[in-house]
Write a protein that holds these residues in place. Structure first.
Motif, PDB file in Angstrom:
ATOM      1  N   LEU A  38       0.876  -1.224  -0.088  1.00  0.00           N
ATOM      2  CA  LEU A  38       0.158   0.109  -0.083  1.00  0.00           C
ATOM      3  C   LEU A  38       0.863   1.247  -0.019  1.00  0.00           C
ATOM      4  CD1 LEU A  38      -2.998   0.715   0.177  1.00  0.00           C
ATOM      5  CD2 LEU A  38      -2.799   0.957   2.511  1.00  0.00           C
ATOM      6  N   LEU A  39       1.805   1.221   0.974  1.00  0.00           N
ATOM      7  CA  LEU A  39       2.860   2.335   0.923  1.00  0.00           C
ATOM      8  C   LEU A  39       3.664   2.753  -0.302  1.00  0.00           C
ATOM      9  CD1 LEU A  39       4.120   1.986   4.561  1.00  0.00           C
ATOM     10  CD2 LEU A  39       2.570   3.880   3.711  1.00  0.00           C
ATOM     11  N   PHE A  40       3.821   1.614  -1.039  1.00  0.00           N
ATOM     12  CA  PHE A  40       4.670   1.469  -2.433  1.00  0.00           C
ATOM     13  C   PHE A  40       3.787   2.327  -3.249  1.00  0.00           C
ATOM     14  CE2 PHE A  40       7.783   0.429  -5.324  1.00  0.00           C
ATOM     15  CZ  PHE A  40       7.254  -0.067  -6.505  1.00  0.00           C
ATOM     16  N   LEU A  41       2.447   1.939  -3.302  1.00  0.00           N
ATOM     17  CA  LEU A  41       1.534   2.333  -4.218  1.00  0.00           C
ATOM     18  C   LEU A  41       0.928   3.655  -4.265  1.00  0.00           C
ATOM     19  CD1 LEU A  41      -0.315  -1.061  -5.230  1.00  0.00           C
ATOM     20  CD2 LEU A  41       1.481   0.081  -6.405  1.00  0.00           C
ATOM     21  N   VAL A  42       1.331   4.221  -2.992  1.00  0.00           N
ATOM     22  CA  VAL A  42       0.530   5.526  -2.310  1.00  0.00           C
ATOM     23  C   VAL A  42       0.847   6.553  -3.311  1.00  0.00           C
ATOM     24  CG1 VAL A  42       2.414   6.333  -1.095  1.00  0.00           C
ATOM     25  CG2 VAL A  42       0.027   7.001  -0.428  1.00  0.00           C
ATOM     26  N   ILE A  87      -0.433  14.513  -1.200  1.00  0.00           N
ATOM     27  CA  ILE A  87      -0.769  13.172  -0.565  1.00  0.00           C
ATOM     28  C   ILE A  87       0.389  12.999   0.558  1.00  0.00           C
ATOM     29  CG2 ILE A  87      -0.699  10.759  -0.845  1.00  0.00           C
ATOM     30  CD1 ILE A  87      -2.145  11.210  -3.578  1.00  0.00           C
ATOM     31  N   TRP A  88       1.530  13.085   0.332  1.00  0.00           N
ATOM     32  CA  TRP A  88       2.619  12.928   1.210  1.00  0.00           C
ATOM     33  C   TRP A  88       2.469  13.875   2.521  1.00  0.00           C
ATOM     34  CZ3 TRP A  88       4.658   8.548   1.772  1.00  0.00           C
ATOM     35  CH2 TRP A  88       4.906   7.703   0.826  1.00  0.00           C
ATOM     36  N   ARG A  89       2.177  15.115   1.963  1.00  0.00           N
ATOM     37  CA  ARG A  89       1.950  16.203   3.154  1.00  0.00           C
ATOM     38  C   ARG A  89       1.042  15.825   4.192  1.00  0.00           C
ATOM     39  NH1 ARG A  89      -1.205  19.984   4.965  1.00  0.00           N
ATOM     40  NH2 ARG A  89      -2.867  19.376   3.382  1.00  0.00           N
ATOM     41  N   VAL A  90      -0.190  15.075   3.641  1.00  0.00           N
ATOM     42  CA  VAL A  90      -1.289  14.717   4.515  1.00  0.00           C
ATOM     43  C   VAL A  90      -0.873  13.634   5.601  1.00  0.00           C
ATOM     44  CG1 VAL A  90      -3.601  14.001   4.945  1.00  0.00           C
ATOM     45  CG2 VAL A  90      -2.992  15.744   3.092  1.00  0.00           C
ATOM     46  N   LEU A  91      -0.219  12.715   4.730  1.00  0.00           N
ATOM     47  CA  LEU A  91       0.097  11.296   5.375  1.00  0.00           C
ATOM     48  C   LEU A  91       1.262  11.757   6.273  1.00  0.00           C
ATOM     49  CD1 LEU A  91       0.400   8.958   2.305  1.00  0.00           C
ATOM     50  CD2 LEU A  91      -1.241   8.938   3.889  1.00  0.00           C
ATOM     51  N   GLU A  92       2.214  12.725   6.094  1.00  0.00           N
ATOM     52  CA  GLU A  92       3.264  12.758   7.195  1.00  0.00           C
ATOM     53  C   GLU A  92       2.677  13.735   8.279  1.00  0.00           C
ATOM     54  OE1 GLU A  92       6.330  14.646   4.651  1.00  0.00           O
ATOM     55  OE2 GLU A  92       6.886  12.770   4.071  1.00  0.00           O
ATOM     56  N   THR A 124      -6.421  16.353  -0.855  1.00  0.00           N
ATOM     57  CA  THR A 124      -6.424  16.097   0.710  1.00  0.00           C
ATOM     58  C   THR A 124      -7.387  15.179   1.433  1.00  0.00           C
ATOM     59  OG1 THR A 124      -5.770  18.303   0.639  1.00  0.00           O
ATOM     60  CG2 THR A 124      -6.690  17.576   2.676  1.00  0.00           C
ATOM     61  N   THR A 125      -8.658  15.128   0.699  1.00  0.00           N
ATOM     62  CA  THR A 125      -9.539  14.130   1.358  1.00  0.00           C
ATOM     63  C   THR A 125      -9.325  12.872   1.138  1.00  0.00           C
ATOM     64  OG1 THR A 125     -11.206  15.694   0.982  1.00  0.00           O
ATOM     65  CG2 THR A 125     -12.212  13.549   1.144  1.00  0.00           C
ATOM     66  N   PHE A 126      -8.704  12.482  -0.271  1.00  0.00           N
ATOM     67  CA  PHE A 126      -8.177  11.221  -0.655  1.00  0.00           C
ATOM     68  C   PHE A 126      -6.961  10.905   0.376  1.00  0.00           C
ATOM     69  CE2 PHE A 126      -4.722   9.060  -2.933  1.00  0.00           C
ATOM     70  CZ  PHE A 126      -5.206   8.040  -3.565  1.00  0.00           C
ATOM     71  N   ALA A 127      -6.203  11.574   0.348  1.00  0.00           N
ATOM     72  CA  ALA A 127      -4.961  11.377   1.387  1.00  0.00           C
ATOM     73  C   ALA A 127      -5.484  10.739   2.956  1.00  0.00           C
ATOM     74  CB  ALA A 127      -3.913  12.539   1.476  1.00  0.00           C
TER      75      ALA A 127
END
Length: 525
Positions: A38-42, A87-92, A124-127
Motif C-alpha cells: 500500500l505504501l509503495f503504491l501510495v 498526498i505525502w504532506r497529509v500522510l506525514e 487532501t480528502t483522498f490522502a
C-alpha cells in the motif's frame, strides 16, 4: 488403565493447530505485506484515479478539476508532482485519531479505489481516507502480533499434555514397580559420586523428557561415557517420575537422581531460600499484573514491549530449578570441578575436554554473548540485562561490558569456595526484590552477571551455541558444528511451537519406540 492415563494426559495444554497458526502469525504476515504494498503504491494511486475519472459536469479530468479548486495545484509545476506532494504532506502530518476513525472503511485496495472513484474527492480528502485505511491496517497488524505474543507465552508456559501424561505414567510405575525404585546409582558404584577422577555433570530439571534427551546426548557424544557421572537434581513433585525413568532406562554412565530436600545444604537454608523465591514471585505478579492485565493495558504500546512484559512472568524465572546452580559448592562439597547443563541443551561433542581448559584461577568458564554472526542472540551486553538508570547498577558496572551465557558452564568449585559469589548473589536478589524489580526484571542471569563479575573465564564459542529457541533462521548446518546447542527461548524442542528443522537435533536422542513415550503419544513432530 490406558484410558485413565489418556484422561489424565488431557488436563493441560492448548490445541496444537491453534498454537502453530498463532505462532506463525500468518494473518500478521498478510497485513504486513499489504501495508508495504500500500505504501509503495501510495504515490501512484491518486494519479490512476485522476487519469480515469472525468467530471461529468465540467468535462475535465479529475486531476484537472483538482487543479482548479486546490490552491496547491495552481503553480507552474506538473500536476502529477503536486498531487503526490499533497498526498505525502497529509500522510506525514499529525492527524487526530478521531478524525481518521470517521474516514473510509474500505478493507482492501480494490474497495478503496472503487470508493474514491465514486466519491471523486480532492487530493487532501483522498490522502486522509488513505491514511485512515493504513491506520486501521496497522492497528490490526499490531493487535495480531500482540495476540501472537500472548499465545506464545501461554504455549511456552503450559505443560503439554504429552509431558503431563509421561510424568503421571512414570510416577505410577514408581509406586507399583520395584525396578523403578532401584538405587541410583547401584551401591557397588556409588563411590564414583565423589570421585574427582570422573567427569561430573550436574543437570537440574523437573522435566523428565528434557532430562532424558540431555542424558542420552551426553552418553552418545562422550569418548568414555563410563567415566562420566550425571547428577540429576529435581524437585519433590517430579522425583518419582525422574527416578523411574533413569532406573528403567540405564545408561552407560553413572547416574544419580536426588530431590532438593535430600541435600544437606537445602535443609539448612530451605526457609530462607523459599522466602526469597516467594517474594520474587509475588513481586513479578504485582509488577506486571499478570497476562490478562498486560493484554488489557497493551493499547498504544509497542508489541516488543508487551512481549518483554509477558516474558517477566515466565514460571522459570522464579523456579527453584533455575536458582540452585548458585549453590553448587555446598551441594557437592567433595567435588572439585563440574559442568552444569540446562535441561534445554543437547550435547554433540565429547565434553571431557572441558576439564583440560585452564580457567586461570577463575570460577566460571562460559561463552561470551556479544560477538557472533547472529545479531539478535549474540549481541548481549550488561545493558541488555541490568537497569543502568538505577544508581546501584550504574555506579558499579559498565553497560557496554560483554555478557556471558548460562546453559553450559564449567565451574571450578575449589576456586568458588574461596569467594563470596554465592553470598553476593543472594544479596543482590534480595535488593532487587526490595526495589520492586527495578534493578533487573528477567531471571537468574542478571544477578549471576553481578555475582560472578571478575570471576569468568571466556571459552571458545564453539562450545556453546545459543538461540535455537528464539529464531527460525538459525542454520542447521551451523548448529551441527557446536559442541552444545541451547534451545534457550520460548520455542523449546518438546513444545509444538519448536522450529521443526532444529527440533530434529533434539528428537534424535530419544527412542520414540519406547513404551512410555508411545503410550503418551510423544512423536518426532
Amino acid at each position: 488403565m490406558r484410558e485413565g492415563k489418556d484422561q489424565k494426559s488431557q488436563k493441560t495444554g492448548i490445541p496444537r493447530r491453534r498454537v502453530r497458526e498463532l505462532m506463525e502469525m500468518k494473518y500478521f504476515k498478510k497485513f504486513s505485506f499489504f501495508l508495504l504494498l500500500l505504501l509503495f503504491l501510495v504515490g501512484y494511486t491518486f494519479l490512476i484515479i485522476s487519469s480515469e475519472t472525468v467530471d461529468e459536469e465540467g468535462g475535465c479530468s479529475f486531476s484537472g478539476c483538482v487543479g482548479k479548486t486546490h490552491p496547491a495545484m495552481r503553480k507552474g509545476t506538473p500536476m502529477e508532482s503536486k498531487v503526490v506532494e499533497e498526498i505525502w504532506r497529509v500522510l506525514e502530518e499529525d492527524t487526530d485519531p478521531k478524525v481518521l476513525e470517521k474516514r473510509s472503511f474500505a478493507a482492501s485496495m480494490g474497495e478503496f479505489i472503487g470508493e474514491m472513484k465514486s466519491s471523486r474527492p480532492d487530493a487532501t480528502t483522498f490522502a486522509l481516507n488513505l491514511k485512515a485505511m493504513v491506520s486501521r491496517i496497522e492497528g490490526k497488524a499490531r493487535a495480531a502480533k500482540i495476540e501472537g505474543y500472548l499465545y506464545r507465552h501461554v504455549a511456552s508456559s503450559s505443560i503439554p499434555k504429552t509431558l503431563h501424561c509421561l510424568s503421571l505414567t512414570l510416577a505410577e510405575e514408581y509406586s507399583t514397580n520395584a525396578n523403578a525404585r532401584r538405587d541410583l546409582p547401584p551401591p557397588e558404584i556409588s563411590i564414583a559420586l565423589t570421585d574427582n577422577s570422573f567427569y561430573h555433570f550436574v543437570l537440574a530439571s523437573d522435566n523428565v523428557l528434557a532430562a532424558a534427551a540431555v542424558a542420552a546426548s551426553l552418553v552418545n557424544s562422550a569418548a568414555r561415557p563410563s567415566r562420566s557421572v550425571l547428577h540429576v537434581v529435581t524437585d519433590k513433585k517430579a522425583y518419582a517420575a525422574m527416578h523411574a525413568w533413569f532406573s528403567l532406562h540405564p545408561l552407560e554412565m553413572v547416574v544419580e537422581v536426588k530431590e532438593m530436600n535430600q541435600f544437606e545444604w537445602f535443609g539448612k537454608r530451605k526457609e530462607r531460600v523459599l522466602e526469597v523465591m516467594e517474594r520474587d514471585r509475588k513481586a513479578r505478579v504485582r509488577f506486571r499484573g499478570g497476562p490478562s492485565a498486560i493484554w488489557a493495558a497493551s493499547k498504544g504500546e509497542r508489541p516488543g514491549d508487551v512481549a518483554a512484559k509477558l516474558q517477566t512472568l515466565s514460571p522459570k524465572y522464579y523456579s527453584m530449578m533455575n536458582h540452585i546452580r548458585i549453590n553448587l559448592p555446598e551441594m557437592f562439597p567433595s567435588l572439585k570441578k563440574v559442568v552444569f547443563l540446562d535441561d534445554d541443551v543437547i550435547v554433540q561433542a565429547d565434553l571431557s575436554r572441558l576439564w583440560e581448559i585452564d580457567l586461570r584461577g577463575k570460577v566460571n568458564g562460559a561463552v561470551e554473548t556479544c560477538h557472533g554472526s547472529d545479531s539478535f542472540v549474540m549481541s548481549k551486553r550488561l545493558r541488555n540485562y541490568l537497569n543502568f538508570s538505577h544508581p546501584l547498577i550504574s555506579s558499579s558496572f559498565d553497560p557496554e561490558e560483554c555478557a556471558w551465557a548460562y546453559g553450559m558452564n564449567i565451574f571450578d568449585l575449589e576456586a568458588w569456595r574461596k569467594t563470596n559469589i554465592t553470598r553476593n548473589y543472594n544479596l543482590w536478589v534480595q535488593k532487587n526484590v526490595e526495589s520492586g524489580l527495578s534493578l533487573w526484571q528477567l531471571g537468574t542471569l542478571p544477578p549471576a552477571l553481578i555475582a560472578f563479575h571478575g570471576h569468568v573465564h571466556i571459552i571458545d564459542h564453539h562450545w556453546h551455541m545459543l538461540g535455537l529457541g528464539y529464531q527460525e533462521k538459525t542454520s542447521l548446518k551451523e548448529a551441527e558444528k557446536a559442541a552444545v546447542i541451547h534451545y534457550n527461548g520460548r520455542a523449546k524442542p518438546w513444545l509444538d511451537i519448536a522450529f521443526p528443522h532444529l527440533r530434529v537435533l533434539w528428537t534424535k536422542h530419544l527412542n520414540l519406540s519406547d513404551t512410555f513415550l508411545q503410550a503418551c503419544d510423544i512423536r518426532a513432530a
